[in-house]
Write an enzyme that holds these catalytic residues in place. Structure first.
Site, PDB file in Angstrom:
ATOM      1  NE  ARG A 145     -23.436 -54.516-116.548  1.00 37.18           N
ATOM      2  CZ  ARG A 145     -23.179 -55.105-115.370  1.00 37.18           C
ATOM      3  NH1 ARG A 145     -24.071 -55.066-114.380  1.00 37.18           N
ATOM      4  NH2 ARG A 145     -22.044 -55.725-115.159  1.00 37.18           N
ATOM      5  CD  GLU A 197     -24.210 -55.181-110.785  1.00 38.25           C
ATOM      6  OE1 GLU A 197     -24.203 -55.308-109.535  1.00 38.25           O
ATOM      7  OE2 GLU A 197     -23.841 -56.071-111.556  1.00 38.25           O
ATOM      8  CE1 TYR A 211     -26.040 -53.052-105.609  1.00 39.86           C
ATOM      9  CE2 TYR A 211     -23.814 -53.498-106.394  1.00 39.86           C
ATOM     10  CZ  TYR A 211     -25.191 -53.552-106.577  1.00 39.86           C
ATOM     11  OH  TYR A 211     -25.710 -54.084-107.724  1.00 39.86           O
ATOM     12  CD  GLU A 252     -20.040 -56.832-108.790  1.00 40.13           C
ATOM     13  OE1 GLU A 252     -20.132 -57.846-108.080  1.00 40.13           O
ATOM     14  OE2 GLU A 252     -20.832 -55.877-108.690  1.00 40.13           O
ATOM     15  CG  HIS A 281     -22.901 -61.187-113.830  1.00 40.17           C
ATOM     16  ND1 HIS A 281     -23.282 -59.873-113.953  1.00 40.17           N
ATOM     17  CD2 HIS A 281     -23.067 -61.494-112.517  1.00 40.17           C
ATOM     18  CE1 HIS A 281     -23.664 -59.403-112.774  1.00 40.17           C
ATOM     19  NE2 HIS A 281     -23.539 -60.372-111.874  1.00 40.17           N
ATOM     20  CG  ASN A 300     -21.145 -53.094-110.905  1.00 38.74           C
ATOM     21  OD1 ASN A 300     -21.411 -52.357-111.849  1.00 38.74           O
ATOM     22  ND2 ASN A 300     -21.177 -54.416-111.003  1.00 38.74           N
TER      23      ASN A 300
HETATM   24  O1  IFM Z   1     -26.652 -59.389-107.438  1.00 37.85           O
HETATM   25  C1  IFM Z   1     -25.365 -58.871-107.456  1.00 37.85           C
HETATM   26  C2  IFM Z   1     -24.818 -58.836-108.861  1.00 37.85           C
HETATM   27  O2  IFM Z   1     -24.835 -60.077-109.468  1.00 37.85           O
HETATM   28  C3  IFM Z   1     -23.384 -58.354-108.854  1.00 37.85           C
HETATM   29  N1  IFM Z   1     -23.267 -57.119-108.122  1.00 37.85           N
HETATM   30  C4  IFM Z   1     -23.872 -57.030-106.828  1.00 37.85           C
HETATM   31  C5  IFM Z   1     -25.322 -57.469-106.894  1.00 37.85           C
HETATM   32  C6  IFM Z   1     -25.969 -57.373-105.504  1.00 37.85           C
HETATM   33  O3  IFM Z   1     -25.298 -58.178-104.598  1.00 37.85           O
END
Ligand code: IFM
Length: 459
Positions: free
Chosen positions: A78, A364, A298, A167, A122, A296
């Site tokens: 990706r 992500e 985290y 995002e 992006h 995505n």
């Molecule tokens: O590096 C970023 C990415 O560009 C977008 N999502 C979160 C990642 C980590 O912060």
């Protein structure tokens, strides 16, 4: 040792990057400036004043980087296409060398049997469009649809999945409300105008793409949804969590999948904006059919209603004065983000409940840690392996509960320019030495290769 847990047949495995974070070569072959060139060159905006001028020099090393992906056995990659490389002023005539770069990248991937997944935006908005108002104005959405159509025509026959935006939460809120991302605005009302124009850009682009892509091509959108948990069962905290879910998640999901903005969000934001930027026909445009939702993830957030106490310890949530994000127990990544795989399961299960017909793709997931090169020349990043293992397990848990998750892309293929954090934070499966541009395959990359080969997580 427990028995391995298998992923569904056909599960897509990959790693992800983004143009400004890895390419460098910002002034080469006709590329125009983007808002991130301007922002990163503004003193005080990034750690150490780092910029993406050189980054991982991927623009010049693309061939060896693709060979490395192949060596790691990555079935998919990706990446994002830099709008200002293709259209240096955002519109007007195409910059053929810029488009050729991506065309060659796609061909190299296909030669190595690596399936490309390309994102059209992006975060690197062409600077001339920002000078004309950026995402706060409607025209940017129209220009984006033209750019999407152009890329779709040129590359769409070779890219099975094209993603419109990555995002938009970050583009809107970090770019226009907190000011920590480009273009650095600090006006909540402007952030909501940006939300709408990003949504519109997505919808117009999705329709434009549909007219030029071959049948069977997939169109997607990637969101960083906030898995928000109330700090307590008090009515105030529960309502603050509803509000955060509204302005972070449903403000993107509802127009795209249901053709409307959530009524509670419109009510909540009455004192910030009247949503006068929404014109007749916009919501029909935004809800153009979509094939895949990119997710995505985290870490989750713990949300409370603001009070004197928690304002001192927590952080006001972006673009609102009605919620505070509270500190959470560790362990943490080097970004200070709590490691909480269960949040990923909760998010995927919630999405599959709310959107039962929409296939999900984790576009992500990953972590920054304080990696070091050991005396043996390797990077023994066991903490990253543990992070990935935990989140892949969480993905399997969600699948077991019925979530239709089609694949997983680790963030990131290689260490790169982490936006406002510059090069200080390393998310890569592959280490990049920024002085020499040497790539070192970390232990996590080798581990990930084995998971991919087995299509299973060992016990
Ligand atoms: O590096 C970023 C990415 O560009 C977008 N999502 C979160 C990642 C980590 O912060």
């Amino acid at each position: 040792m427990t028995s391995p847990r298998s992923f569904p047949a056909g599960f897509v495995w990959g790693a992800a990057t983004a143009a400004y974070q890895i390419e460098g070569a910002v002034s080469e072959d006709g590329r125009g400036p983007s808002i991130w060139d301007t922002f990163s060159h503004t003193p005080g905006k990034t750690v150490h004043g780092d910029t993406g001028d050189v980054a991982c020099d991927h623009y010049h090393r693309v061939r060896s980087d693709v060979a490395l992906m192949s060596e790691l056995g990555l079935p998919s990659y990706r990446f994002s296409i830099a709008w200002p490389r293709v259209l240096p002023t955002g519109g007007g005539p195409v910059n053929q060398p810029g488009l050729d770069f991506y065309s060659q990248l796609v061909d190299m991937l296909l030669e190595h049997d690596i399936e490309p997944l390309a994102t059209l935006y992006h975060w690197d908005l062409p600077q001339p469009l920002q000078d004309a108002g950026g995402w706060t104005v409607r025209d940017t959405a129209l220009r984006f649809a033209e750019y999407a159509e152009l890329v779709g025509r040129a590359l769409g026959d070779r890219i099975p999945t094209l993603t419109t935006l990555n995002e938009p939460w970050c583009s809107a809120y970090l770019g226009h409300a907190t000011g920590v991302h480009a273009p650095g605005g600090t006006d909540a009302a402007a952030a909501y105008a940006a939300v709408h124009h990003l949504n519109l850009a997505h919808g117009l682009a999705a329709s434009a793409l549909r007219t030029v892509l071959p049948g069977g091509a997939r169109i997607s959108l990637t969101l960083n949804l906030v898995q928000a948990r109330p700090a307590s069962s008090s009515a105030e905290d529960v309502d603050a969590t509803r509000h955060v879910d509204g302005i972070s998640n449903r403000i993107f999901l509802d127009p795209v999948f249901h053709g409307s903005y959530p009524a509670d969000v419109l009510d909540d934001l009455g004192d910030v904006t009247d949503f006068g930027f929404v014109q007749d026909g916009d919501l029909a445009a935004i809800s153009a059919p979509l094939d895949v939702l990119g997710v995505n993830y985290y870490s989750p957030r713990v949300i409370a209603a603001p009070s004197d106490d928690n304002l001192a310890s927590g952080q006001p949530f972006p673009a609102t004065s009605r919620a505070v994000a509270l500190p959470q127990p560790g362990p943490y990544t080097a970004m200070g983000w709590p490691i909480d795989p269960a949040g990923l399961t909760e998010l995927l299960v919630r999405l599959s409940r709310d959107l039962p017909d929409v296939p999900l793709m984790i576009t992500e997931n990953g972590a920054a840690f304080e990696d070091a090169v050991s005396a043996d020349g390797a990077v023994h990043d066991d903490d990253r392996i543990a992070y990935l293992r935990g989140h892949l397990g969480a993905t399997l848990d969600a699948i077991a509960q019925g979530a239709d998750v089609r694949g997983y892309y680790a963030w990131s293929l290689m260490d790169n320019f982490e936006w406002a954090e510059g090069y200080a934070k390393r998310f890569g499966l592959v280490r990049v030495d920024y002085d020499t541009q040497q790539r070192i395959v970390k232990d996590s990359a080798r581990w990930y290769s084995r998971v991919i080969a087995a299509n299973a997580l060992s016990g």
